[in-house]
Design an enzyme around this catalytic site. Sequence first.
Site, PDB file in Angstrom:
ATOM      1  N   PHE A 139       0.854  -1.187   0.000  1.00 51.70           N
ATOM      2  CA  PHE A 139       0.000   0.000   0.000  1.00 51.70           C
ATOM      3  C   PHE A 139       0.887   1.232   0.000  1.00 51.70           C
ATOM      4  O   PHE A 139       1.785   1.358   0.833  1.00 51.70           O
ATOM      5  CB  PHE A 139      -0.912   0.021   1.232  1.00 51.70           C
ATOM      6  N   ASP A 224       9.170   2.752   1.755  1.00 53.77           N
ATOM      7  CA  ASP A 224       7.978   3.455   2.236  1.00 53.77           C
ATOM      8  C   ASP A 224       7.851   3.142   3.720  1.00 53.77           C
ATOM      9  O   ASP A 224       7.385   2.080   4.114  1.00 53.77           O
ATOM     10  CB  ASP A 224       6.742   2.983   1.445  1.00 53.77           C
ATOM     11  N   LYS A 253       2.399   9.776   8.507  1.00 47.64           N
ATOM     12  CA  LYS A 253       1.684   9.233   9.666  1.00 47.64           C
ATOM     13  C   LYS A 253       2.256   9.739  11.007  1.00 47.64           C
ATOM     14  O   LYS A 253       2.010  10.872  11.368  1.00 47.64           O
ATOM     15  CB  LYS A 253       1.633   7.704   9.604  1.00 47.64           C
TER      16      LYS A 253
HETATM   17  C1  LIG Z   1      -0.924   5.257   5.162  1.00 54.16           C
HETATM   18  C2  LIG Z   1       0.110   4.857   4.191  1.00 54.16           C
HETATM   19  C3  LIG Z   1       0.311   5.595   3.006  1.00 54.16           C
HETATM   20  C4  LIG Z   1      -0.567   6.758   2.587  1.00 54.16           C
HETATM   21  O1  LIG Z   1      -0.474   7.829   3.468  1.00 54.16           O
HETATM   22  P1  LIG Z   1      -1.595   8.992   3.370  1.00 54.16           P
HETATM   23  O2  LIG Z   1      -1.135   9.991   4.399  1.00 54.16           O
HETATM   24  O3  LIG Z   1      -2.899   8.362   3.679  1.00 54.16           O
HETATM   25  O4  LIG Z   1      -1.568   9.528   1.998  1.00 54.16           O
HETATM   26  C5  LIG Z   1       1.331   5.195   2.159  1.00 54.16           C
HETATM   27  N1  LIG Z   1       2.122   4.147   2.468  1.00 54.16           N
HETATM   28  C6  LIG Z   1       1.964   3.428   3.600  1.00 54.16           C
HETATM   29  C7  LIG Z   1       2.883   2.293   3.888  1.00 54.16           C
HETATM   30  C8  LIG Z   1       0.941   3.745   4.492  1.00 54.16           C
HETATM   31  O5  LIG Z   1       0.764   3.018   5.591  1.00 54.16           O
END
Ligand SMILES: *Cc1c(COP(=O)(O)O)cnc(C)c1O
Length: 405
Positions: A139, A224, A253
């Site tokens: 994701f 990420d 986050k």
């Molecule tokens: C939550 C998340 C995102 C997206 O972040 P947003 O602030 O919702 O755009 C991208 N990568 C990972 C691994 C995430 O957990």
Amino acid sequence: MSTGQVGRETFDEVMVPNYNPQAIVPVRGEGSRLWDQEGREYIDFAGGIAVNALGHCHPALVEALETQGRKLWHLSNVYTNEPALKLAQQLTQKTFAERVFFANSGAEANEAAFKLARKYGHDHHGEGKFEIISFEQSFHGRTLFTVTVGGQLKYRQGFEPVPGGVTHVPYNDIGALKKAISERTCAVVMEPIQGEGGVIPADPLFAQQVRQLCDDHQALLIYDEIQTGAGRTGHLYEYMAMGVTPDILTSAKGLGCGFPIGAMLTRADIAESFGFGAHGSTFGGNPLGCAVAGRALELISDPQLLVGVGERHDQLVEGLRQINSRQRIFREIRGKGLLIGAELVESWHGQAGQFLAAAREQGVLLLMAGPNVLRFTPSLIMPQGDISEGLAKLETAIGRIKASE
Ligand SMILES: *Cc1c(COP(=O)(O)O)cnc(C)c1O
């Protein structure tokens, strides 16, 4: 003690139906507790989906926000500002990175990372080096580019045509990556622990082999760390525990602990490809967000806080194991630090949502990671008494669900 003005039902009247929020509306939070419109109290194992890393309304963060709020809110990127410079200094001192780009969210940080990888490929190897490889079930956000790179078809379906030049291979399968990677590959993108995909950690050997394959093919390695970063795993960033250094890292986050901010970190030589005018954001590097994140980073990088994350991990996992010895409801409990997934036994697969609702009725808030996994991403400083109380309430909820079957 309802506010009487708006409630959960208002959502269906005025909001786009892309979410289906729980039946309550929280109005106040403190530490790892929340209160709803009716004054009911909840123990918070969700932490705003791994965002409220220091709990709700941490006094030091409220202080940082108020202080900055009286000084300067916004400038645009025509000027730079002190909180952004200080936060970038901290991030470059504490990580491999030498340069930072600020955004407002995780998806935007990833968008910057993917664009930078493409641009770097172009600049150094020519037009044919554009392919991005990522992993199934990964994701990376919800913009069109980030859903395309993400490995979950459901987020992409109906939005085609999506950007091209993106390939997905199974996670933790080095043979598959070896087959897919080539001189066309400009970057490989991975989460050190897949969060939304079910709390699935990368195998350490796999992570090292991915690094090696990237080096062999002159592809950049993007981590990420939007969910795993900012202390979540008990390390400031999880790459530090893996013996693998990425070329680009994205953080969001927990970085702002609830104030929206995202960051893309990289080396100076790679950052060169984002020359003047190459990319931008109106709000990225906003003084309010950077002031809060700067204070948060000071607190989160405290070694003692990070040790505390490991202690809370042990307490939470041990508690879940004990619940399981009585209830036989979990097939596997996995994850690191305070990113924990409890996969339901097969007969309960698909039912995670039911557990969330039952837990909420007992006064404890959880998350899911797909339909089979309960996810726990609480505050990194959650009081240990709250953890045991929350676990007891969770067990009551599990008992209720099983009894009502
Ligand atoms: C939550 C998340 C995102 C997206 O972040 P947003 O602030 O919702 O755009 C991208 N990568 C990972 C691994 C995430 O957990």
